[in-house]
Design a protein around this motif. Structure first.
Motif, mmCIF file in Angstrom:
data_model
loop_
_atom_site.group_PDB
_atom_site.id
_atom_site.type_symbol
_atom_site.label_atom_id
_atom_site.label_comp_id
_atom_site.label_asym_id
_atom_site.label_seq_id
_atom_site.Cartn_x
_atom_site.Cartn_y
_atom_site.Cartn_z
ATOM 1 N N LEU A 279 -2.812 -5.025 -9.129
ATOM 2 C CA LEU A 279 -2.750 -3.598 -8.799
ATOM 3 C C LEU A 279 -4.097 -3.126 -8.248
ATOM 4 O O LEU A 279 -4.163 -2.405 -7.256
ATOM 5 C CB LEU A 279 -2.368 -2.786 -10.042
ATOM 6 N N TRP A 280 -5.173 -3.573 -8.911
ATOM 7 C CA TRP A 280 -6.486 -3.073 -8.482
ATOM 8 C C TRP A 280 -6.929 -3.648 -7.145
ATOM 9 O O TRP A 280 -7.660 -2.998 -6.413
ATOM 10 C CB TRP A 280 -7.539 -3.259 -9.573
ATOM 11 N N SER A 281 -6.445 -4.837 -6.825
ATOM 12 C CA SER A 281 -6.781 -5.341 -5.488
ATOM 13 C C SER A 281 -6.080 -4.475 -4.440
ATOM 14 O O SER A 281 -6.632 -4.211 -3.373
ATOM 15 C CB SER A 281 -6.432 -6.824 -5.346
ATOM 16 N N ASP A 282 -4.886 -3.965 -4.783
ATOM 17 C CA ASP A 282 -4.216 -3.022 -3.882
ATOM 18 C C ASP A 282 -4.990 -1.709 -3.799
ATOM 19 O O ASP A 282 -5.157 -1.140 -2.723
ATOM 20 C CB ASP A 282 -2.785 -2.736 -4.356
ATOM 21 N N VAL A 283 -5.434 -1.231 -4.960
ATOM 22 C CA VAL A 283 -6.183 0.032 -4.970
ATOM 23 C C VAL A 283 -7.429 -0.104 -4.098
ATOM 24 O O VAL A 283 -7.752 0.780 -3.311
ATOM 25 C CB VAL A 283 -6.584 0.429 -6.408
ATOM 26 N N LEU B 192 1.966 1.751 -3.454
ATOM 27 C CA LEU B 192 0.857 2.287 -4.236
ATOM 28 C C LEU B 192 0.668 3.779 -3.969
ATOM 29 O O LEU B 192 0.500 4.574 -4.896
ATOM 30 C CB LEU B 192 -0.425 1.519 -3.887
ATOM 31 N N VAL C 188 -9.003 1.287 3.494
ATOM 32 C CA VAL C 188 -8.335 1.736 4.718
ATOM 33 C C VAL C 188 -9.239 2.776 5.372
ATOM 34 O O VAL C 188 -9.619 3.761 4.750
ATOM 35 C CB VAL C 188 -6.958 2.371 4.409
ATOM 36 N N LEU D 80 -10.992 5.862 -4.809
ATOM 37 C CA LEU D 80 -11.011 5.810 -3.341
ATOM 38 C C LEU D 80 -12.316 6.373 -2.780
ATOM 39 O O LEU D 80 -12.807 5.920 -1.759
ATOM 40 C CB LEU D 80 -9.812 6.563 -2.742
ATOM 41 N N LEU E 174 0.831 -1.208 0.000
ATOM 42 C CA LEU E 174 0.000 0.000 0.000
ATOM 43 C C LEU E 174 0.863 1.254 0.000
ATOM 44 O O LEU E 174 0.523 2.257 -0.630
ATOM 45 C CB LEU E 174 -0.953 -0.006 1.194
ATOM 46 N N ALA F 251 -7.861 -2.220 -1.678
ATOM 47 C CA ALA F 251 -7.443 -2.320 -0.272
ATOM 48 C C ALA F 251 -7.178 -0.929 0.294
ATOM 49 O O ALA F 251 -7.544 -0.612 1.425
ATOM 50 C CB ALA F 251 -6.199 -3.196 -0.152
ATOM 51 N N LEU F 252 -6.557 -0.079 -0.546
ATOM 52 C CA LEU F 252 -6.275 1.290 -0.100
ATOM 53 C C LEU F 252 -7.579 2.059 0.130
ATOM 54 O O LEU F 252 -7.716 2.810 1.098
ATOM 55 C CB LEU F 252 -5.411 2.016 -1.148
ATOM 56 N N ALA F 253 -8.536 1.816 -0.758
ATOM 57 C CA ALA F 253 -9.833 2.491 -0.607
ATOM 58 C C ALA F 253 -10.527 2.054 0.678
ATOM 59 O O ALA F 253 -11.303 2.804 1.257
ATOM 60 C CB ALA F 253 -10.717 2.198 -1.816
#
Lengths: 139, 183
Positions: B51-55, A81, B61, A101, A78, B57-59
């Protein structure tokens, strides 16, 4: 959006103060939340214009309560990213953050950023490609 | 940003943008038969999915508002919280905030038939006294100098009676005329 927790807290405070002071300028032409997003985003873009900090990444990404090895790996990813996001132009990042997001629609993002829907799509497209390129380096 | 590392078209001639749209927007695959066979598409798709699974995951948080945010904002909006200390205190002090004084003055002014709307700023001016700035929206008709004098009188009397604070000065400005249906 700003890449720093302190800046983000300042932005939240500035935006609420500004929203309250300019409440009379809110004409109900967009959803209230869109109007707030607009104030916050404009503030962030102005701050980034004034100075370009590339330091401190958000600490909240490190989840200290989870299982150490797994959490460490995912928090590193993260971080990478978030670093990739910071390498985008501020305009691209704003569009991408609002989309991925915050989950806004293209129309809402166009209202927030004050540009056309095709322009929003273009920015998000370029931002996604940029992110993909950055991810190729951190894998 | 130059897209040096990522060609926007795969060697199999598939647009990278189409694959990204597939993962990020849930778009339909342009050529499912080709995609099922093509190693380039496979590789690109798996990178994009990762990458999108990370995105996502970031969303996910959780974002918490900074501690004390609303208090800070409130403090900034109300400015330094001024108050008037009553002069004749014998057993402990009595304080009346500027906000309360402004509120009393506003109500007093608005109780007058010719005043449609009043807005008041109060500034503490030493022990037991306050200075007011009054802005009015009035009806069409009354002489404004006479009305302003009456508003002063009304405010001074009410503030004195309800709060014990002496009004030493009142600036009155008539900002607008109300249309008859506005009040």
């Amino acid at each position: 959006m700003l890449g720093s927790k302190v800046d983000a807290e300042d932005a939240a405070q500035e935006a609420l103060v500004k929203a309250w002071r300019t409440l009379s300028a809110f004409r109900g032409e967009s959803a209230f939340s869109t109007w707030l997003y607009r104030i916050v985003t404009n503030h962030c873009l102005n701050v980034r214009d004034a100075r370009r900090p590339m330091e401190a990444l958000p600490e909240v990404l490190i989840d200290r309560d989870s299982d150490p090895p797994e959490a460490l790996e995912s928090s590193e990813r993260l971080h990478a990213l978030a670093q990739g996001l910071l390498e985008l132009s501020a305009e691209q990042r704003a569009a991408l953050v609002l989309r991925e997001l915050e989950g806004l629609s293209y129309e809402e993002i166009a209202q927030v950023l004050g540009v056309s829907v095709p322009a929003v799509k273009g920015r998000i497209h370029r931002a996604r490609l940029g992110l993909l390129e950055a991810s190729a380096r951190w894998r | 940003m130059a897209l040096t590392g990522v060609s926007t078209r795969l060697p199999c001639d598939t647009e990278l943008a189409a694959l990204i749209a597939q993962v990020a927007e849930g778009a339909r695959a342009g050529d499912p038969a080709h995609q099922a066979e093509c190693p380039y598409c496979h590789a690109a798709l798996s990178r994009i999915r990762e990458l999108w699974s990370d995105v996502r995951a970031l969303a996910d948080v959780p974002v918490r508002a900074p501690r004390g945010l609303l208090d800070e904002v409130r403090a900034r909006l109300s400015g330094p919280a001024g108050a008037v200390t009553l002069a004749d205190a014998t057993r402990g002090h009595t304080q009346v905030s500027e906000r309360v004084l402004a509120g009393v003055a506003r109500e007093a002014a608005q109780a007058m038939p010719a005043v449609a709307f009043a807005s008041v700023l109060a500034h503490a001016a030493g022990p037991g006294s306050v200075v007011l700035r009054v802005r009015l929206v009035t009806a069409y008709g009354p002489s404004l100098p006479v009305l302003a004098a009456a508003v002063r009188e009304q405010i001074v009397t009410h503030v004195r009676r309800l709060t014990g604070v002496r009004v030493t000065e009142i600036d009155v400005s008539v900002d607008d005329l109300a249309t008859p249906d506005a009040y």
